[in-house]
Design a protein around this motif. Structure first.
Motif: not given
Length: 191
Positions: A85, A109, A112-113, A115-117, A132
């Motif tokens: 993060k 979960k 996904r975290l 990928q979002e980062s 991503k």
């Protein structure tokens, strides 16, 4: 100009190679001797894998000796997610999906975290590279299969322990205790 066959031309290296910051995640379920050897083997193999790449720099190694079941406290896993993060890592390498986590929801979960980062993850055993643009369906199916296999394995172990106890074959009931000794067959008898 005639070329000399003994002269080998080595092209210059590209200077603009982007160095990926890599973290390794390794986990075993218990602190038994065999499990700790497995942990060392995971780290050794993953470290060698990272070292082969010129565009990767190993930043940190995250190791947990804990179950990956939901609710278990995996401090290093949590630290790994925090570092991702904070953009301290670009890539996470782990041996397999089952080492990353056993609960389907928790694994998805966490992925996904990542990928979002903007962090990619590679599962070596499955040869699965998640970034991503990765389609989540395959990952969902694979983690669901892993979770089902682990639950089935745990159920078989519990059933085997119960049956051995019911038939007096469990080694737990043959340990010496106060007021008893073992006979020639290894059974406990009053002393």
């Amino acid at each position: 100009m005639k070329r000399n066959p003994t002269v080998r031309i080595i092209p210059a290296k590209e200077e603009n190679i982007r160095i990926e910051k890599v973290g390794i995640y390794a986990r075993v379920s218990t602190a038994g001797k065999a499990q700790l050897r497995s942990l060392a083997a995971q780290i050794s193999g993953l470290t060698r894998y990272v070292a082969k790449r010129e565009d990767w720099l190993l930043i940190d190694i995250y190791m947990d000796v804990d179950s990956a079941k939901t609710g278990s406290e995996r401090r290093e896993f949590t630290r790994l997610l925090t570092d991702c993060k904070n953009h301290d890592l670009d890539y996470v390498i782990t041996k397999s999906l089952s080492r990353f986590g056993r609960d389907n929801v928790e694994v998805l979960k966490a992925v996904r975290l990542l990928q979002e980062s903007g962090v990619k993850i590679y599962f070596m055993e499955e040869d699965l590279d998640v970034d991503k643009n990765y389609d989540e369906l395959e990952l969902t199916i694979r983690t669901a299969i892993n979770q089902s296999e682990n639950e089935h394995r745990s159920e078989n172990i519990r059933m085997g322990m119960k049956l051995r106890a019911e038939h007096g074959l469990s080694g737990l009931y043959k340990k010496p205790c106060f007021g008893y000794k073992k006979n020639d067959e290894g059974d406990l008898i009053p002393d």
